[in-house]
Scaffold this motif. Structure first.
Motif, PDB file in Angstrom:
ATOM      1  N   ASP A  27       0.497   9.831  -7.563  1.00  0.00           N
ATOM      2  CA  ASP A  27      -0.943   9.636  -7.288  1.00  0.00           C
ATOM      3  C   ASP A  27      -1.159   9.057  -5.887  1.00  0.00           C
ATOM      4  OD1 ASP A  27      -1.103  10.400  -9.832  1.00  0.00           O
ATOM      5  OD2 ASP A  27      -1.628   8.427 -10.664  1.00  0.00           O
ATOM      6  N   HIS A  28      -0.088   8.604  -5.250  1.00  0.00           N
ATOM      7  CA  HIS A  28      -0.261   7.897  -3.973  1.00  0.00           C
ATOM      8  C   HIS A  28       0.029   8.777  -2.769  1.00  0.00           C
ATOM      9  CE1 HIS A  28      -0.936   3.926  -5.717  1.00  0.00           C
ATOM     10  NE2 HIS A  28      -0.027   4.245  -6.633  1.00  0.00           N
ATOM     11  N   ASP A  46      -9.601   9.111  -1.055  1.00  0.00           N
ATOM     12  CA  ASP A  46      -8.987   9.495   0.220  1.00  0.00           C
ATOM     13  C   ASP A  46     -10.070   9.712   1.283  1.00  0.00           C
ATOM     14  OD1 ASP A  46      -7.467  10.486   2.163  1.00  0.00           O
ATOM     15  OD2 ASP A  46      -7.071  12.436   1.234  1.00  0.00           O
ATOM     16  N   ASP A  88       0.328   4.374  -0.541  1.00  0.00           N
ATOM     17  CA  ASP A  88      -0.170   5.565   0.146  1.00  0.00           C
ATOM     18  C   ASP A  88       0.308   5.589   1.597  1.00  0.00           C
ATOM     19  OD1 ASP A  88      -1.889   4.648  -2.013  1.00  0.00           O
ATOM     20  OD2 ASP A  88      -3.000   6.501  -1.666  1.00  0.00           O
ATOM     21  N   ASN A 110       0.863  -1.169   0.000  1.00  0.00           N
ATOM     22  CA  ASN A 110       0.000   0.000   0.000  1.00  0.00           C
ATOM     23  C   ASN A 110       0.910   1.233   0.000  1.00  0.00           C
ATOM     24  OD1 ASN A 110      -1.715   2.090   0.555  1.00  0.00           O
ATOM     25  ND2 ASN A 110      -2.912   0.954   2.087  1.00  0.00           N
ATOM     26  N   SER A 126      -2.254  10.606  -1.449  1.00  0.00           N
ATOM     27  CA  SER A 126      -3.605  11.007  -1.048  1.00  0.00           C
ATOM     28  C   SER A 126      -3.776  11.091   0.469  1.00  0.00           C
ATOM     29  CB  SER A 126      -4.611   9.992  -1.587  1.00  0.00           C
ATOM     30  OG  SER A 126      -4.261   8.708  -1.122  1.00  0.00           O
ATOM     31  N   THR A 152       7.687   2.470  -9.889  1.00  0.00           N
ATOM     32  CA  THR A 152       6.312   2.882 -10.230  1.00  0.00           C
ATOM     33  C   THR A 152       6.270   4.054 -11.210  1.00  0.00           C
ATOM     34  OG1 THR A 152       6.338   4.313  -8.303  1.00  0.00           O
ATOM     35  CG2 THR A 152       5.359   2.140  -8.020  1.00  0.00           C
TER      36      THR A 152
END
Length: 1899
Positions: free
Chosen positions: A1650-1651, A1703, A1603, A1601, A1653, A1644
């Motif tokens: 984008d991560h 989010d 994020d 994960n 959030s 990535t």
């Protein structure tokens, strides 16, 4: 000065390590003061200096070193832990102090060494000082010798071991340094003081001048022995005694001490053994056979020179002994005979006990050779036989001596007697038992009457010496046939001899003698034999009676007239029967009133025999006459002479119908007066001399009965066995029947050997005899009721005497068998065949031997000297078939020879033990069977004597070791005493404990307690002194464990049973065999079942024995025990912290009367598996023997309290299982525990409430609940109150919970002594440090509040403000949750609740008013329905409840780990319990167990992934800290532990959830950099772990994960911005972070942006800027550059909004999933839906469970209706806000941390399960679901118990199953609620089948 002030501020221990010497000096001075000031020797302060003491003594600065030595001395004297420093400090003293020029330093160094010796560390000190003697610096050597001398002078030779010192002493005399030589001389003088002449042999090789000087010094020494002047800490009693003597001016030195000191060191022990076999001339065996006597002489002289060595190395001397024996026996040259005899003497002297093996071969030859007349030959032979005697026992040689006593040659007889006389001098009462003395005395008495005067004189001398050694009273019975003249001569010889005047013939050997006399054969203990013999008056009265002469008729009448009335004597022979009767009556009155001391028994019975005497025709007169005989026997001093006057008459009347009873009474009385054996022999011979069958039958019947009454002791079976045979052949059936009955009684005592006498009888008769024996089998002989008068006087004889009697009696039965002498059949031809090179001829020889033995059936012990050696050779044969055949022959030999086998144990028996090491299992099995057969005949004593067994155990053969240890473990517990030589096996036993082979280690551990039972713990722990430190600790730990399970030593046999045991060796061994059966079966398993059929048959028999009742019911026995304990008749009250041996022994004694013997053996066995087995049997018999169980209940409960102190979980679980069944049974029987039973059980049960294992605590609480049904709860209450005082927080918490349950269930009356006092004690725990204890105390007080309201505040007294606020808060919360139902219902409900059918089910502990009832009504009891076949009816109507209640969220109190409710057993399955077990192992105190358990948890990937970030962080913190802890390296196997932890860390990194792991490591790194308190390497290791995780990223990038990881990195960068990171000492953290981010970007690309959030203020974050830079550099930002300009374009906004949406929603769902923020989350979700009505929640809900979805849906509806103003909802919403929600969210995109929250079960779960049950029973249609709003309309009325909580892992397991079921094809059949096994489908089918069965039965 500045420098000084700097170190002045340091602590003492830091000063002592300072680099400035002044600082150290100051530190040492302060330390010295501190050490003298500390009073407590166990103070923790000492521990600080443990590692520094060596530095104190080895300080490089001489001034500081002096002060350091003083401080060290003070430390050693006062600190309890000082012993740990011995090795390093003494070695420091030797190398760094003894070389100092200052005398004060050396003096302090020596004092330190002596102080270590005083605190019991003599061995270590001595080792270090001896090592110092090898130092090249002569100063050190001198100081070491001086220290040794001082130690010896002060502590004596018992504490300073002299052997190693003497060993190196001669080397010091060769030193080039004069100082060393002088000091060595002083040491030699000191040693001589202690051991005298024992020092001469080791020093015989030093320079003659030095030796002369020493001799001069030695002569000057005082003759009185020195005394110990300084004492060990453990010798304070001796010290006090010494000081007392000094005060008196103690010149009275005890003789005892003197002998002690002299005997303490045996010169032989100080010598080095010399190996001579290899040094013998190569051609010795050829030369010894040469025809020229000169060559033979040459060979012998070479050997003679070698045998002069005083101590010889053990080896195989068989061939040499045979060669010498041949010379002695057959060589014509007498000169060579004497040389050969000298060689034999030298071998015997040098080998000592090891020569015992060959003694039996040589002695007969030497005795035969005494026919030589030449004095020099005779003298050499005497020296040889005397030396050989010291290597063996008289018992072993007695047969050989007896064989030559009848020789025609007077010289041989004379020398044999003289040899006996000399041998007796070395004996004591113990080594010269009656069984040996009796036949020797008989042979000597024959020689007393010999025609040759020299033979007579020798015999008198031997008898006199025997009398001197064992006392006159012991020898007198054997000298009954000697006339007074000869007896006086024996007595004269006794006075002359007795060791004072050694024979002239031995004098020539006198010089050598002192050196080789074995300590036990030293001066015989003065005065002891006579005094000891004084008690042994068994046969003495007999000798007086034998001398009673027969009285003539005139004298008899005269004596009778003095005590009888004149009228009585006149009427005795009257013709009128009435006058005769009157005379008899007067006679009887006179006898009854007569003084027993002056009663002339013989005169009186002669008067009765006067005409008409025994021919009396009137039966009344006759009856009186017979009665008077019995009266005289009982009252007077009745002799055998008197008995022979009346016996004839009595025997004649035994068969008489009217007078028979009185005649038998008279015979019994004579038996009491003159002993039954004598009476029986006389009576039987008399009756069979008659022809009256009636008399014969009745006499045999009387004898059978008398044997039962008197016991079998001393009965001479031989005396009447022929008469019994006559009776068996009688024509009269009554006589035959009586004979068979008598045989039955004899069989009770003699066992199987009795049948051998009757094997020649006719088959029909034999079958009758066998039938009678069969009847008697399994019965034990009754205890004797009558005793011989004289025997009672002799009853006080010591145990030794009994044992000897036992031996003698034991052999008697076997000795009765007719034996054949086969020695003439063992020809030299046969022996050469057995030893042939061709195996076929060897086999032929063995076949012949087997045939000879089987033909002879029973043989004498004489089988020639050659055969044992030949058979011994075959045991080592390369052909295994021949080895097995030899073993079979040896088994045959054992059976045929019987007890005579003893003398062959050393020569042949020990070789059988060697075969146990064979690699082939079948050979080992055969060897074990043979060994057992031998031991059955010989007993164990012979095997354990000498060094042979220890030599075998020394061999490093795993097979041999495991078989031998198993055998010893089986045999030792059945022995009462063992020879001291068993101690020799102990060092090898310790080696086996650490053997590489697991089986050997296991067997050694099993044998350990059996060794300890004989040798004692102290001796065995002392023997560990010679082990390496690492081994020593391990062995000592094992010894501690063994001490706890050590079997009790066998008691001496009860005196009443003496007769039984002495007369039946075969029976007793058989019984022992049955006890030891499991061992035998174990052997069979070991040897792969090749042991044949015997053990199987035995086990079958064993099982039969166990079929009887296990408890014996004695009325009032328990009451008697209670009474005894109250009156303190029982030594110990059952009250202890840990059970000591005395308690176990006491319990064992109490149990022996009412427990089956085999069960008691199992219950007190040292193997825990036997305990499990025994409890299993008790469970089986619980119902069938319930009454007997109750009668022994106090003992049963006491035994179980002992098991609570065992650490074995298997036993504990079995114990709890039995206790649950037991209390259920007691409840059914309406039995109430007595106070005595409860007091000896309840406190120990409560100890187990605090057990770390959940499953144990659960069971204990179940038992406590049941205890309240059989014992008043008000009396259980005080036990629980005591439990709350425990140091164990779990125990405190559980006891408090239990108290709460009692108050809830039984009201306030349960509080004892008063509610106020109890409540005050309970309230104290509200302030406890432990959370669970605080919670439990609060819950208990709340329970009181529920019962008595606000009064609780008065009862609890004053509380601190903090505690009171906690309590008020808890009461407030409970008030909100309190159900409207009145609490009072709970009491009747609890009492009505029946114990469940299966007591193993967990009991519902907390009596919640209606929850339990509610759940019970919905639990379908299929078992009950299936059993109930009687009524035919439809399915029962369920009670109609308001189902609305079910969906109301239930308030659950704060979670506590509590026992699980029975309804949750359904959720339990094997996996959950296994996981629970593994988790409990993690909490183990043993580091290895913890590591293994963790490794197990993390080896299963699915489990490992469940670990949350918080858990992983704590785990990694713990593991890394452990790896860095310096103390780990100090412990044994420390490196191994660190390696294990290292591997575990790698496994955790690989198997855990990678997201959680990286997060955990980042947080750890952050913490370690913030706090500098931890180890410096900590952060470095954390970073290493991070690098490892970075290496895994390419494979794991898709599953992590991002994020969350980026959020953690962001948080890290907030604490440590780039600038701050660069300021750290090391740049590694900065580089690590950069590497992590770089790798993530590389894997990535631009998507990484984008991560972000989860980061709230992205603009403030350094992270985004950093990532952009990295992405840009890697060329991945090219596509985004065009977007930079118009960031506000739709695409960007779209992406942003999508990320934002994701989010926001994930944050909302996270809140819903947490306990605290559920309501807030639902409200936010509701508002979000209102705001964005088109928002799609599907992606977030699709992966969750049905429960969760319906929960969210319902929650939203509640809020909706709340917003619309529906007031009735408010309460439920409030509740829902506070409630603990059971959320099952799989680890997916939303938030993987949700699943690790504290999950609870919701009412919704129960609703779903109920729905499934209803559907299954056809009570509900799926479509007919009530609207949710209607289900929320009423308050909840159920306060759920914390029992509903489950352990976390089993919940995880369940949630995963639910999740899988929802997503598989069969999602429509949710059967999870009632799954018991891992396969829910199978269980559903099972339920369906059972329901079908019920339906069909009803139809």
């Amino acid at each position: 000065m500045g420098d000084d002030s700097e170190w002045m501020k340091l602590s003492i221990d830091q000063k002592c390590e300072h680099k400035v010497w002044k600082a150290r000096l100051n530190g040492y001075e302060e330390a010295l003061k501190l050490f003298q000031r500390i009073e407590d020797e166990k103070s923790p302060e000492w521990g600080k200096y443990l590692g520094l003491i060596k530095k104190f003594v080895t300080d490089s600065n001489a001034v500081a070193q002096l002060k350091g030595l003083e401080a060290a001395l003070a430390f050693i004297e006062n600190a309890h832990v000082a012993g740990k420093t011995t090795g390093e400090v003494v070695s420091g003293v030797v190398t760094k102090v003894f070389n100092q020029p200052k005398a004060r330093a050396k003096e302090l160094g020596t004092d330190i060494c002596l102080m270590y010796i005083e605190i019991e560390k003599a061995e270590v000190v001595q080792d270090e000082l001896l090592k110092g003697l090898d130092n090249k610096n002569p100063k050190i050597v001198v100081a070491c010798i001086e220290a040794l001398r001082k130690a010896l002078s002060e502590f004596g030779s018992k504490i300073v071991t002299l052997k190693p010192v003497v060993k190196i002493l001669s080397k010091q005399f060769e030193s080039r340094e004069k100082a060393v030589r002088d000091e060595a001389k002083l040491l030699a003088v000191e040693i001589y003081k202690w051991i005298r002449d024992a020092l001469r042999p080791p020093l015989q090789n030093i320079n003659s001048v030095q030796l002369k000087e020493l001799e001069e010094e030695w002569v000057k020494l005082p003759s009185s022995p020195p005394k110990q002047t300084r004492f060990l800490r453990s010798q304070q009693d001796l010290k006090a005694k010494f000081e007392q003597q000094q005060a008196i001016g103690g010149e009275q030195s005890d003789g005892e001490d003197e002998t002690d000191t002299v005997a303490a060191v045996d010169a032989y022990e100080l010598l080095e053994a010399v190996e001579i076999l290899s040094k013998m001339p190569k051609d010795f065996y050829e030369k010894i056979e040469a025809k020229k006597w000169q060559e033979r002489k040459e060979a012998l002289e070479a050997v003679e020179a070698l045998t002069k060595n005083p101590k010889l190395e053990n080896g195989d001397y068989g061939d040499l002994v045979r060669a010498l024996k041949k010379v002695v026996g057959k060589d014509a040259n007498v000169m060579l005979v004497s040389v050969a005899a000298k060689c034999l003497a030298g071998l015997a002297t040098g080998l000592r006990k090891k020569f015992g093996t060959y003694a039996g071969q040589v002695v007969p030859t030497i005795l035969e050779k005494f026919k030589e007349k030449k004095p020099q030959v005779v003298q050499a032979l005497q020296e040889a036989i005397d030396a050989i005697f010291l290597t063996t026992t008289l018992q072993n040689l007695s047969e050989d001596i007896l064989a030559v006593m009848d020789n025609k040659n007077p010289s041989i007889k004379q020398q044999a007697s003289l040899f006996l006389a000399r041998s007796f001098r070395h004996c004591t009462q113990a080594t010269l038992p009656k069984s040996v003395l009796k036949p020797l005395c008989a042979a000597l008495i024959k020689q007393v009457n010999d025609s040759a005067p020299e033979v007579r004189d020798a015999a008198f001398e031997a008898l006199g010496t025997a009398m001197k050694v064992v006392g006159e009273k012991a020898v007198n019975p054997f000298l009954a046939d000697l006339d007074k003249l000869k007896l006086d001569k024996v007595r004269i010889c006794r006075r002359i001899k007795g060791g004072k005047r050694p024979l002239a013939r031995i004098n020539s050997n006198q010089q050598k003698a002192p050196m080789f006399i074995i300590p036990s054969a030293g001066p015989s203990k003065k005065g002891k034999p006579t005094s000891a013999a004084g008690g042994k008056s068994k046969k003495n009265p007999d000798s007086k009676e034998i001398t009673e002469s027969e009285l003539s008729a005139e004298v008899s009448e005269e004596l009778a007239a003095g005590v009888l009335p004149a009228s009585c004597i006149q009427q005795l022979d009257s013709a009128n029967w009435k006058e005769r009767l009157a005379s008899m009556e007067e006679f009887q009155r006179a006898v009854e009133t007569m003084d027993t001391a002056v009663m002339p028994c013989q005169a009186l019975v002669r008067m009765l025999a006067k005409k008409p005497g025994w021919k009396e025709t009137n039966f009344q007169v006759m009856q009186m006459k017979l009665h008077i005989v019995a009266l005289i026997c009982r009252r007077g001093q009745f002799s055998k002479t008197s008995a022979s006057v009346v016996l004839d008459g009595l025997v004649d009347k035994v068969g008489d119908v009217k007078c028979g009873g009185n005649a038998k009474e008279g015979l019994t009385a004579i038996g009491e007066a003159c002993s039954l054996p004598w009476t029986a022999e006389q009576v039987v011979s008399m009756v069979f001399a008659q022809k009256n069958p009636k008399n014969q039958a009745e006499t045999l019947n009387w004898l059978a009965n008398a044997m039962k009454e008197f016991g079998f002791a001393g009965i001479n079976v031989k005396g009447f066995i022929n008469n019994v045979k006559t009776a068996l052949g009688a024509t009269n059936p009554a006589v035959r029947t009586a004979a068979i009955t008598l045989l039955g009684v004899m069989y009770l005592y003699m066992g199987a050997p009795l049948r051998m006498f009757f094997e020649d009888e006719k088959p029909a008769l034999l079958s009758q005899i066998d039938a009678e024996f069969e009847k008697m089998q399994g019965q034990s002989p009754p205890a004797p009721m009558r005793f011989t008068k004289k025997a009672t006087a002799a009853e006080e004889e010591g145990d030794e005497g009994e044992e000897q009697e036992e031996d003698g009696g034991g052999q008697d039965i076997m000795d009765l068998l007719p034996r054949t002498d086969i020695s003439d059949k063992i020809t030299s031809n046969l022996v050469s065949k057995i030893e042939d090179k061709n195996w076929k001829i060897r086999k032929e020889g063995l076949d012949e031997t087997a045939a000879i033995i089987s033909e002879a059936k029973f043989i004498t012990a004489n089988i020639g000297g050659e055969l044992p050696l030949a058979l011994k050779g075959r045991l080592g044969d390369s052909n295994k078939i021949l080895v097995q055949q030899t073993l079979t022959i040896l088994q045959q030999l054992a059976t045929a020879m019987g007890p005579g086998l003893k003398q062959h144990v050393k020569a042949l028996g020990i070789s059988i033990v060697t075969v146990l090491g064979d690699s082939k299992p079948n050979v080992r099995t055969a060897a074990m069977t043979t060994l057992q057969a031998w031991v059955e005949q010989t007993g164990m004593k012979e095997w354990l004597e000498g060094e042979d067994l220890s030599e075998e155990l020394k061999r490093e053969n795993p097979f041999l070791r495991q078989e031998m240890l198993g055998w010893l473990a089986e045999k030792l517990p059945n022995m009462r005493t063992v020879p001291g030589d068993l101690m020799l096996c102990v060092p090898h036993l310790y080696t086996c404990l650490e053997d590489r082979n697991g089986d050997v280690r296991k067997k050694a551990q099993e044998a350990l307690p059996t060794f300890m039972m004989h040798l004692g713990y102290d001796k065995m722990s002392k023997a560990t002194g010679k082990l390496k430190p690492s081994s020593k600790d391990q062995v000592l730990a094992m010894l501690e464990k063994a001490r706890a399970v050590m079997p009790a030593k066998l008691a001496a046999p009860a005196k009443t049973g003496g007769g039984k045991s002495s007369a039946e060796p075969s029976r007793s061994t058989e019984h022992i065999g049955s006890l030891a059966l499991p061992h035998k079966l174990w052997y069979c398993v070991l040897s792969q079942g090749a042991a044949g059929k015997k053990p199987a048959a035995k086990s079958q028999k064993d099982e039969e024995d166990k079929s009887g009742p296990i408890f014996i019911l004695f009325p009032n026995a328990k009451e008697q025990r209670i009474k005894e304990e109250k009156q303190l008749k029982v030594i110990l009250k059952w009250n202890f912290i840990t059970p000591r041996d005395e308690y176990v022994e006491q319990l064992k004694t109490q149990m022996s009367t009412c427990f089956a013997k085999w069960l008691q053996d199992e219950l007190f066995h040292f193997d825990f598996q036997r305990h499990v087995k025994a409890i299993g049997v008790m469970i089986e018999r619980l119902e069938s023997e319930s009454e007997a169980t109750i009668s022994c209940l106090d003992l049963i409960l006491k035994w179980f309290t002992l098991r609570f102190f065992d650490t074995n979980t298997t036993v504990l679980m079995k114990v709890l299982e039995y206790l649950k069944l037991l209390f259920a049974m007691l409840n059914r029987e309406n039995y109430h525990l007595t106070e005595y039973e409860a007091n000896s059980f309840a406190p120990y049960l409560i100890l187990k409430v605090g057990e770390s294992k959940d499953v144990v605590r659960k069971d204990v609480r179940a038992i406590l609940a049941m205890l309240c049904k059989v014992y008043p709860a008000s009396k259980v209450f005080p036990f629980l109150m005591d439990g709350t005082k425990s140091k164990n927080s779990k125990q405190r918490a559980e006891c408090l919970e239990e108290l709460g349950c009692l108050i809830e269930g039984y009201g306030m009356n349960v509080c004892q002594p008063t509610p106020a006092k109890s409540l005050k004690e309970i309230a104290v725990h509200i302030g406890d440090r432990d959370t669970s204890v605080r919670n439990a105390a609060l819950n208990t007080v709340v329970a009181v509040y529920n019962v008595c309201g606000d009064q609780v505040y008065k009862l609890i007294g004053n509380l601190s403000e903090k505690d009171m606020s906690m309590l008020e808060e808890r009461i407030k919360r409970s008030a909100k949750k309190a159900p409207p139902a009145p609490a009072k219902q709970s009491a009747p409900e609890r009492s009505q609740r029946e114990p469940p059918a299966n007591p193993n089910a967990t009991f519902l502990r907390k009596p919640v008013p209606s929850a339990s009832g509610l759940l019970d009504e919905f639990q379908l009891d299929l078992d009950m329905i299936e059993m109930d076949q009687s009524r035919v009816c439809e399915l029962p109507d369920l009670v109609q409840h308001k189902l609305d209640e079910l969906l109301e969220p239930i308030m659950i109190p704060e979670p506590k780990m509590r026992a699980v409710s029975p309804h949750f057993d359904d959720l339990h399955n094997s996996t959950a319990s296994t996981i629970n077990f593994v988790i409990s192992q993690v909490a183990s105190g043993d580091i290895n167990t913890s590591i293994q358990a963790l490794a197990q948890l993390f080896s299963m990937e699915s489990l490992a992934r469940e670990a949350s970030m918080g858990v992983l962080k704590d785990l990694m913190h713990g593991l890394i800290t452990l790896m860095l802890d310096g103390r780990v390296e100090d412990i044994e196997d420390g490196q191994q532990v660190i390696r294990s932890v290292n591997l575990l860390v790698i496994r955790v990194l690989e198997k855990s959830d990678q997201t959680n792991m990286i997060s955990a490591l980042l947080v750890l790194l952050q913490d370690s950099l913030v706090t500098t308190a931890g180890p410096p390497m900590f952060s470095e290791l954390v970073m290493k772990c991070l690098w490892r995780m970075i290496r895994f990223l390419p494979e794991t990038i898709n599953s992590i994960n991002l994020d969350r990881i980026l959020l953690d990195v962001h948080n890290f960068m907030k604490v440590f911005p780039k600038e701050k990171l660069k300021q750290l000492k090391s740049d590694v953290p900065h580089r690590t972070l950069k590497t992590l981010l770089h790798t993530l970007c590389k894997l990535t690309g631009a998507k990484i942006l984008d991560h972000l959030s989860m980061i709230e203020n992205r603009n403030e974050s350094e992270l985004e800027a950093h990532l952009r830079r990295v992405v840009k550099h890697s060329g991945n930002l090219s596509g985004l550059k065009s977007d930079r300009g118009n960031e506000k374009t739709g695409l960007r906004t779209d992406r942003m909004s999508k990320a934002k949406v994701s989010d926001i929603l994930s944050e909302i769902f996270k809140k819903i999933g947490s306990k605290e923020n559920t309501k807030e989350g639902l409200t936010e979700l509701y508002e979000y839906k209102q705001k964005y009505s088109d928002a799609d929640l599907e992606p977030f809900l699709k992966n969750t469970s049905q429960f969760f979805q319906s929960y969210v849906e319902r929650g939203l509806r509640v809020i909706e209706s709340e917003r619309e103003g529906k007031a009735r909802i408010q309460t439920s919403a409030g509740t829902a806000g506070r409630c603990n929600v059971h959320v099952v969210i799989p680890q997916h995109g939303v938030d993987s941390s949700l699943s690790s929250n504290n999950e609870e079960l919701k009412p919704a779960v129960y609703y779903e399960r109920l729905k499934i049950l209803r559907q299954r029973q056809g009570l509900e249609n799926t479509s007919r679901r009530p609207p949710i709003s209607s289900l929320l309309s009423s308050k909840p009325s159920v306060a759920s118990s914390t029992d509903m909580l489950h352990s976390k892992l089993s919940q995880l397991k369940e949630s995963r199953e639910l999740y899988q079921q929802e997503h598989n094809a069969h999602s429509h059949s949710p059967t999870h609620a009632h799954t018991r096994s891992a396969s829910p489908a199978a269980n559903l089918d099972d339920l369906k089948k059972r329901l079908e069965r019920i339906k069909s039965n009803r139809q």
